[in-house]
Design a protein around this motif. Structure first.
Motif, short mmCIF file in Angstrom:
data_model
loop_
_atom_site.label_atom_id
_atom_site.label_comp_id
_atom_site.label_asym_id
_atom_site.label_seq_id
_atom_site.Cartn_x
_atom_site.Cartn_y
_atom_site.Cartn_z
N ALA A 147 -45.49 3.12 -34.94
CA ALA A 147 -45.54 3.09 -33.47
C ALA A 147 -44.72 1.94 -32.90
O ALA A 147 -44.10 2.08 -31.85
CB ALA A 147 -47.00 2.97 -33.01
N SER A 148 -44.72 0.82 -33.60
CA SER A 148 -44.03 -0.37 -33.07
C SER A 148 -42.61 -0.54 -33.60
O SER A 148 -41.88 -1.38 -33.12
CB SER A 148 -44.83 -1.62 -33.44
N THR A 149 -42.28 0.23 -34.62
CA THR A 149 -41.02 0.13 -35.37
C THR A 149 -40.87 -1.24 -36.04
O THR A 149 -39.76 -1.68 -36.30
CB THR A 149 -39.77 0.46 -34.52
N ASP A 150 -41.97 -1.89 -36.34
CA ASP A 150 -41.96 -3.15 -37.09
C ASP A 150 -42.25 -2.82 -38.55
O ASP A 150 -43.40 -2.72 -38.96
CB ASP A 150 -43.02 -4.10 -36.53
N PHE A 151 -41.18 -2.65 -39.31
CA PHE A 151 -41.31 -2.28 -40.72
C PHE A 151 -41.07 -3.47 -41.64
O PHE A 151 -40.60 -3.32 -42.77
CB PHE A 151 -40.36 -1.12 -41.05
N ASN A 152 -41.40 -4.67 -41.18
CA ASN A 152 -41.29 -5.84 -42.02
C ASN A 152 -42.14 -5.61 -43.28
O ASN A 152 -43.32 -5.26 -43.17
CB ASN A 152 -41.78 -7.07 -41.25
#
Length: 151
Positions: A39-44
């Motif tokens: 959802a946030s596109t935070d794929f860290n």
């Protein structure tokens, strides 16, 4: 229902310094982190890879800070009833929320207390506890208790 009573108190001016908001307990699982990443596109990779998290010195895979921050604010928005009443919001991240790779995940308990009331604006301190430790520091927000009706 207690929620209706809480909202009635807000609308009737029943909020004062020391008013405690109903606490909220949230459990983060690895599946939640995957959904939030999408959802946030935070794929860290610190949010899904034990190996990568260890390499950067973390004790394990950790929840997204913004996810923790958003859940903390739910204590206030659930109480006030309308997210648009939030005028400001601030947190510091003090400890990561480590999310184990099991079905239980990590439990975070959020609580909040009114620390000031000036006119229709209440300042609220928020606390987030995971495994007995604060994970957010200096978390506070301001809410307009009458939703702008008096302005």
């Amino acid at each position: 229902m207690s929620e209706v009573s809480d909202l009635d108190g807000i609308h009737q001016g029943g909020v004062s310094v020391g008013t405690g908001l109903p606490p909220l307990t949230v459990r983060f699982t690895r599946a939640d982190l995957v959904r939030y990443a999408g959802a946030s596109t935070d794929f860290n990779p610190i949010h899904y890879s034990e190996r990568f998290a260890a390499r950067v010195g973390l004790p394990g895979v950790v929840a997204h800070g913004m996810l923790t921050m958003a859940c903390a604010l739910r204590v206030v928005t659930d109480w006030v009833g309308d997210p648009s009443r939030v005028r400001s919001y601030f947190v510091r991240f003090t400890k990561p929320v480590v999310v184990p790779d099991d079905d239980r995940g990590a439990e975070v308990v959020f609580s909040a207390t009114v620390t000031a009331v000036e006119g229709s604006v209440a300042t609220i301190a928020i606390e987030a506890i995971c495994d007995g430790q604060k994970v957010l520091g200096a978390a506070r927000c301001e809410v307009d208790l009458d939703g702008g009706a008096s302005s």
